[in-house]
Design a protein around this motif. Sequence first.
Motif, short mmCIF file in Angstrom:
data_model
loop_
_atom_site.label_atom_id
_atom_site.label_comp_id
_atom_site.label_asym_id
_atom_site.label_seq_id
_atom_site.Cartn_x
_atom_site.Cartn_y
_atom_site.Cartn_z
N MET A 148 1.06 -1.42 -0.29
CA MET A 148 -0.13 0.14 0.09
C MET A 148 0.79 1.01 -0.10
O MET A 148 0.31 1.57 -0.35
CB MET A 148 -1.18 0.37 1.52
CG MET A 148 -2.49 1.08 0.55
SD MET A 148 -3.03 0.52 -0.19
CE MET A 148 -4.54 1.71 0.26
N THR A 149 2.07 1.14 0.74
CA THR A 149 2.88 2.19 0.86
C THR A 149 3.57 2.78 -0.73
O THR A 149 3.69 3.64 -0.84
CB THR A 149 3.86 2.33 2.10
OG1 THR A 149 3.43 2.01 3.39
CG2 THR A 149 5.27 3.55 1.56
N GLN A 179 3.36 5.86 -3.19
CA GLN A 179 4.79 6.61 -3.73
C GLN A 179 4.86 6.86 -4.56
O GLN A 179 5.20 7.55 -5.37
CB GLN A 179 6.16 5.78 -3.00
CG GLN A 179 6.65 5.51 -1.37
CD GLN A 179 6.81 4.66 -0.72
OE1 GLN A 179 7.83 4.16 -1.68
NE2 GLN A 179 7.63 5.41 -0.05
N GLN A 180 4.32 6.06 -4.95
CA GLN A 180 4.32 5.83 -7.02
C GLN A 180 2.85 6.71 -7.65
O GLN A 180 3.67 8.11 -8.47
CB GLN A 180 3.33 4.67 -7.57
CG GLN A 180 4.85 3.35 -7.68
CD GLN A 180 4.14 2.09 -8.35
OE1 GLN A 180 3.42 1.87 -8.36
NE2 GLN A 180 5.04 0.96 -8.21
#
Length: 204
Positions: free
Chosen positions: A1-2, A6-7
């Motif tokens: 999920m992180t 970030q993408q």
Amino acid sequence: MTHIYQQIVARLQVADGIPLLLLRLYLAPVMIQAGWNKASSFSSIVDWFGNDNYGLGLPMPMVMAFLATAAELVGGLLLLLGALTRLVSIPLMITMLVAMVSVHAKNGWLAIADASSWLADGTILLNENIMAAPEKLAAAKSVLQEHGHYDWLTSSGNFVVLNNGIEFAATYFIMLFVLFIYGGGRFFSIDYYVKRAVSGKADE
């Protein structure tokens, strides 16, 4: 999920010039109009800047009026183009600070007298002049409704009481400060292309 987050953030950074463009497009006509108004009635502005009785009582009113006019008129045009954005933000911020201190501060925060605002009713700030404004406005409306062409008078908008506080000048200062820190932005400013041509770097 992180990783997904970030993408998404990384992709959004490609468009980071758009908010700065919108700030410039918002500020430019405001500054150009203010500068044009001063230039169109320059002698009156000089008199108002220098007069102690009904004006600001500033020293060197001719110089101060010229600097304020040039900052707003020329600065507004440069903001529109995104040229010398950081540099031109400085005199415009100074102009906003002078306006806040010398013109608007005595009236508190609000530009329009709104007695329901927390910035006037004592919740955060108390402004007795604003709290008295609804009674005055109601009296004025009553007179106009009885003796004036009220529907015609209000056809362009409702009557309000101008408080002339620091709200607008402070807002413009904050917007200009953002441009001072971040510049004109990628892709949509002359500054971006000049920097890229000089340094070979595309980042602002």
